[in-house]
Design a protein around this motif. Structure first.
Motif, PDB file in Angstrom:
ATOM      1  N   ALA A 282       5.669  10.647   8.585  1.00 46.96           N
ATOM      2  CA  ALA A 282       4.865  10.348   9.762  1.00 46.96           C
ATOM      3  C   ALA A 282       4.341   8.923   9.644  1.00 46.96           C
ATOM      4  O   ALA A 282       4.140   8.411   8.534  1.00 46.96           O
ATOM      5  N   ILE A 283       4.139   8.272  10.766  1.00 46.41           N
ATOM      6  CA  ILE A 283       3.628   6.894  10.759  1.00 46.41           C
ATOM      7  C   ILE A 283       2.298   6.819  10.009  1.00 46.41           C
ATOM      8  O   ILE A 283       2.063   5.881   9.246  1.00 46.41           O
ATOM      9  N   GLU A 284       1.465   7.819  10.200  1.00 42.76           N
ATOM     10  CA  GLU A 284       0.143   7.815   9.563  1.00 42.76           C
ATOM     11  C   GLU A 284       0.236   7.983   8.049  1.00 42.76           C
ATOM     12  O   GLU A 284      -0.683   7.624   7.324  1.00 42.76           O
ATOM     13  N   ALA A 285       1.343   8.542   7.554  1.00 40.06           N
ATOM     14  CA  ALA A 285       1.476   8.831   6.128  1.00 40.06           C
ATOM     15  C   ALA A 285       2.063   7.667   5.341  1.00 40.06           C
ATOM     16  O   ALA A 285       2.043   7.691   4.112  1.00 40.06           O
ATOM     17  N   ILE A 286       2.584   6.652   6.015  1.00 39.73           N
ATOM     18  CA  ILE A 286       3.255   5.553   5.314  1.00 39.73           C
ATOM     19  C   ILE A 286       2.323   4.810   4.352  1.00 39.73           C
ATOM     20  O   ILE A 286       2.705   4.562   3.209  1.00 39.73           O
ATOM     21  N   PRO A 287       1.095   4.454   4.731  1.00 41.09           N
ATOM     22  CA  PRO A 287       0.222   3.780   3.750  1.00 41.09           C
ATOM     23  C   PRO A 287      -0.052   4.629   2.511  1.00 41.09           C
ATOM     24  O   PRO A 287      -0.102   4.109   1.387  1.00 41.09           O
ATOM     25  N   ALA A 288      -0.186   5.938   2.686  1.00 40.60           N
ATOM     26  CA  ALA A 288      -0.420   6.815   1.536  1.00 40.60           C
ATOM     27  C   ALA A 288       0.812   6.880   0.638  1.00 40.60           C
ATOM     28  O   ALA A 288       0.696   6.911  -0.591  1.00 40.60           O
ATOM     29  N   VAL A 289       1.998   6.879   1.238  1.00 40.65           N
ATOM     30  CA  VAL A 289       3.236   6.906   0.453  1.00 40.65           C
ATOM     31  C   VAL A 289       3.374   5.613  -0.343  1.00 40.65           C
ATOM     32  O   VAL A 289       3.723   5.630  -1.530  1.00 40.65           O
ATOM     33  N   VAL A 290       3.089   4.482   0.301  1.00 39.11           N
ATOM     34  CA  VAL A 290       3.173   3.192  -0.388  1.00 39.11           C
ATOM     35  C   VAL A 290       2.180   3.150  -1.546  1.00 39.11           C
ATOM     36  O   VAL A 290       2.516   2.728  -2.658  1.00 39.11           O
ATOM     37  N   ALA A 291       0.970   3.606  -1.310  1.00 42.77           N
ATOM     38  CA  ALA A 291      -0.044   3.614  -2.365  1.00 42.77           C
ATOM     39  C   ALA A 291       0.369   4.526  -3.517  1.00 42.77           C
ATOM     40  O   ALA A 291       0.190   4.179  -4.693  1.00 42.77           O
ATOM     41  N   LYS A 292       0.941   5.677  -3.193  1.00 40.39           N
ATOM     42  CA  LYS A 292       1.379   6.615  -4.230  1.00 40.39           C
ATOM     43  C   LYS A 292       2.479   6.005  -5.092  1.00 40.39           C
ATOM     44  O   LYS A 292       2.455   6.117  -6.324  1.00 40.39           O
ATOM     45  N   VAL A 293       3.431   5.347  -4.471  1.00 39.23           N
ATOM     46  CA  VAL A 293       4.533   4.745  -5.218  1.00 39.23           C
ATOM     47  C   VAL A 293       4.023   3.586  -6.073  1.00 39.23           C
ATOM     48  O   VAL A 293       4.404   3.439  -7.234  1.00 39.23           O
TER      49      VAL A 293
END
Length: 73
Positions: free
Chosen positions: A57-68
């Protein structure tokens, strides 16, 4: 490789290749390498989205980047 990691690498390559495309076009040259890099980045993002259950989801992209990024430190 983890789809999240490939997604973030693809996003990074895509963002970094856009200035190279613009620079080559403004110089009147063909952006061969930059275009190939942009296509590889797009393929990485599409592969990651198709292999991640539910996609991104568009809203989840910053969280995915931070997790990686956190996993690299």
């Amino acid at each position: 490789m983890d789809p999240d990691t490939l997604f973030v690498i693809g996003l990074g390559l895509g963002v970094l290749s856009i200035p190279a495309v613009v620079s080559a076009i403004s110089k009147g040259e063909r952006p061969r390498i930059a275009t190939i890099t942009l296509m590889i980045a797009g393929a990485m993002v599409v592969w990651a989205m198709s292999n991640k259950p539910g996609g991104y989801a568009i809203e989840a992209i910053p969280a995915v980047v931070a997790k990686v990024l956190r996993s690299f430190t």
